[in-house]
Structures are given as structure tokens and as C-alpha cells.
Design a protein around this motif. Structure first.
Motif, PDB file in Angstrom:
ATOM      1  N   SER A  79       0.644  -1.292   0.067  1.00 11.16           N
ATOM      2  CA  SER A  79      -0.071  -0.010  -0.431  1.00 11.16           C
ATOM      3  C   SER A  79       1.146   0.858  -0.043  1.00 11.16           C
ATOM      4  O   SER A  79       0.388   2.126  -0.959  1.00 11.16           O
ATOM      5  N   GLN A  83       1.260   4.279  -3.019  1.00  8.04           N
ATOM      6  CA  GLN A  83       1.182   5.638  -2.811  1.00  8.04           C
ATOM      7  C   GLN A  83       1.842   6.286  -3.988  1.00  8.04           C
ATOM      8  O   GLN A  83       2.368   7.494  -3.575  1.00  8.04           O
ATOM      9  N   PHE A 142      -4.276   0.797   1.955  1.00  6.36           N
ATOM     10  CA  PHE A 142      -4.230   2.115   0.855  1.00  6.36           C
ATOM     11  C   PHE A 142      -4.568   4.024   1.877  1.00  6.36           C
ATOM     12  O   PHE A 142      -3.982   4.891   1.964  1.00  6.36           O
TER      13      PHE A 142
END
Lengths: 148, 234
Positions: A79, A83, A142
Motif C-alpha cells: 500500500s 502511494q 491504502f
């Protein structure tokens, strides 16, 4: 103020340390035959050389690494890597440093890689289709990290 | 071939200044900032092909040309020739996406080939990655870096046209040394087979691409190096 095109490879690199099994399953460091080792090398190379793309990097991913990693830590790392994705869409490059780490972690998590279509939004749909449970956990992590 | 000096509707002249693929030093920029008011320039315009057009009254043309030369810049040329090269900011100091020393290669190509005669104007674009900021697929000869010193080569692109088309890939991942050999051969064949005022894409359509391709064995080959591979195994 960070430049618009900055990637946080330092943060990724720190997080990858948590994934290392440190001999828990492997006997001694398998180096370039280990997905985590490879990911760390990609992050180091990207930081040291100031590059976003590693030509032929995709062909060097150690897909034969079948070790079982800690799922929750893999999800957190993946996650974090997601990003850093700049949603390149049509300009997505498989040899992008971020993509190389993402793909490596995918092999560790799903046992296979998902075709990345240059967008995190589309990615979560694909991840959900590949594995409902992990796809949901990944998206939740996330969103949680993004809103911190 | 003529100088890139064009009379404008309002009577002044647009003078095209060629740079090393868009790179202007602070000294040159400072020099231009003094020179333009001195010659009564009405303004300037950046072009899509990385030149600078300066609007000059006719009586100041000679003085302006001398000033430009003194700054280490050139007045461009126009006509059926190899034009100045469009090169992206790809090198080891600038664009982080660049895979190679694309800008340096573009400058070297410009030095060697610019102003060579061709049946029709011939435009070259060099890009340091697949994003292709310099539109290499729309050039007569386009290069896209694929590695530290490897380039895909596209020929026959045509951007500004009523019938635009992308170039077709001629070679994959050849070295910069090979690029010079390939381009030299291509221009020789184009001069030999191209009809007057025929753009290379039309020549290719008429005679096929085969004459433009170097026979196997004449293309310099080098062992590819991979810095990351060494780093990974270090």
C-alpha cells in the motif's frame, strides 16, 4: 517542499526492512533470488542514481522466490508503494522503479503479478478480482495510510 | 538553402536562432536581453522546434546577426536540408526519467548533420524515454532511448501535415555509434532515391523501406552493459 516528481524511496526502503525474514525460513540471505532483497536493491539504486526507470529491471525480478512472507506486513508495504504511483496511465512503464518494487511484492503476496494499467484505482479493481479478501485489505490499508 | 529570416505581415523580419537543442546559457540569455533592445526588436517567440524567433526591423538585421554570432549562437537555415535537431532534456544531470545521454546525442547529431542537403526538409527528434517529449514519432528520423546507450529508431514520421502519420520502427536498441552510421546511410539513400520535394515518408511509400535499412553486418554491434545488473549482484 518536495519536487512534484519526488518519490519516497527512503520510506519504501525502511518499510521493506520489516519484510525481511532474516533466516526465519531461508537459510542465509538468498540475495538476488529473494523478492525483498531485489526490492531493496531497486530502492537503493533509484536513490543512489537518481533514476525513475531501470532498463530491463522487470526481467530480473526473482519470480522463483516462493517463500511465505508475513501477509499483513506485505499489505502495508504494498500500500505504501502504491502511494508512490503517479498514475501514469498510458505512459506506465514496467521498468519504472516503483513498478518493479510493486511487482516484486505482488509475487510475494499473490504468488503472481497483476497487469498494471497505470492507475491505482484500476489496480484495486484488478486486485479485488484476483483475490477478494486481499484486494479489500490492500485498498483499506491504502486509504488508511493516505488519510493519515 | 536560405537563412531562417522571414518577412512578417507587419513588415518586420522574424529571425530564427538555433541553439544546441534548446539549451541557452545564462551568458547567452543575458547577452540576448541586451542585444534585442539595442537592435529595436519587437519581441521574440519560442518555437516548437526549440529555436528562438526574434522580430527585427530590416535595417537592424546585419547588426543583429553579428550580435548573435558573438554570443556563440547561430542564425538557422531553411529549405530542403536537415533541420536543427529537437532534443529533450534527457541526460545524467537533468531529467530523472531519461535513460540515456539523449540531449548530448541530439547535439552531436545536429553538429554533424544539420544543413546537409535533402530532397525535402528533414526533421530529427531525440527523446530520452518512451514518453517522447520531443515527439520522435512525428519526425522524419526519431530516436527513443531504451537504455544507457541504446535507442529505438523510427523513420518516416510526419507531424505537421494534412496527412499526419507516425514513423515506423526501423531498429531496436542500437547504440549511439550505430545511430550515426544508420542516419548517414539513410540520408545517402534518401538523396539518391527521393524525388525533389518528396518527404521521406513518401519516398518510403513509393520504394519501400528496404533500401533504407542497413544490410545485416554493417550495423555496429556492441555488448550491452547493464549497470543495475552489476549493482544487484554486487
Amino acid at each position: 517542499m518536495n519536487a512534484q516528481n519526488d518519490y519516497d524511496f527512503h520510506g519504501i526502503r525502511q518499510n521493506l526492512e520489516h519484510l525481511c525474514l532474516n533466516g526465519e525460513i531461508c537459510t542465509g540471505c538468498e540475495k538476488n533470488r529473494c523478492l525483498v532483497f531485489f526490492s531493496k536493491k531497486v530502492a537503493d539504486y533509484a536513490m543512489n542514481k537518481n533514476v525513475f526507470t531501470i532498463p530491463q529491471g522487470c526481467s530480473m525480478i526473482p519470480k522463483q522466490d516462493l517463500k511465505t512472507y508475513h501477509e499483513d506486513e506485505l499489505i502495508e508495504s504494498l500500500s505504501l508503494v502504491l502511494q508512490q504511483c503517479k498514475d501514469c496511465r498510458d505512459n506506465h512503464d514496467d521498468d519504472c522503479s516503483v513498478n518493479l518494487i510493486r511487482t516484486s511484492l505482488e509475487y510475494a503476496l499473490f504468488g503472481d503479478s497483476l497487469a498494471y494499467r497505470g492507475s491505482t484505482t484500476i489496480y484495486f479493481i484488478d486486485a479485488h478480482n484476483a483475490n477478494n479478501r486481499i484486494g479489500k485489505l490492500l485498498k483499506d490499508k491504502f486509504m488508511e495510510s493516505k488519510n493519515k | 538553402m536560405g537563412k531562417a529570416i522571414f518577412k512578417q505581415r507587419n513588415g518586420v523580419f522574424g529571425v530564427g536562432i538555433v541553439t544546441p537543442c534548446g539549451l541557452i546559457t545564462p551568458e547567452q540569455l543575458g547577452g540576448l536581453s541586451k542585444l534585442l533592445p539595442e537592435v529595436g526588436a519587437l519581441g521574440s517567440k519560442l518555437t516548437t522546434r526549440q529555436t528562438l524567433i526574434v522580430l527585427i526591423p530590416e535595417e537592424a538585421l546585419e547588426r543583429f546577426a553579428a550580435g548573435v554570432t558573438a554570443l556563440g549562437l547561430d542564425i538557422g537555415s531553411f529549405g530542403d536540408i536537415v533541420r536543427n535537431v529537437k532534443g529533450c532534456a534527457g541526460n545524467s544531470s537533468l531529467c530523472m526519467r531519461s535513460l540515456s545521454e539523449a540531449h548530448g546525442l541530439a547535439v552531436e547529431i545536429q553538429k554533424k548533420f544539420m544543413n546537409q542537403p535533402t530532397p525535402h526538409d528533414f526533421k530529427i527528434s531525440v527523446a530520452g524515454c518512451h514518453r517522447g517529449c520531443t515527439d520522435p514519432l512525428c519526425a522524419d528520423f526519431g530516436l527513443i532511448a531504451t537504455g544507457p546507450d541504446t535507442y529505438d529508431v523510427y523513420i518516416g514520421g510526419r507531424g505537421g501535415s494534412r496527412r499526419p502519420q507516425h514513423g515506423q520502427k526501423m531498429y531496436s536498441s542500437i547504440s549511439s555509434d550505430a545511430v550515426f552510421v544508420v542516419l548517414d546511410h539513410l540520408l545517402k539513400v534518401y538523396r539518391s532515391l527521393g524525388e525533389p520535394a518528396e518527404r521521406i515518408c513518401s519516398t518510403i511509400k513509393r520504394v519501400g523501406i528496404d533500401p533504407f535499412v542497413l544490410p545485416e553486418g554493417e550495423l555496429p554491434k556492441e555488448e550491452p552493459s547493464n549497470d543495475f545488473f552489476d549493482f544487484l549482484n554486487d
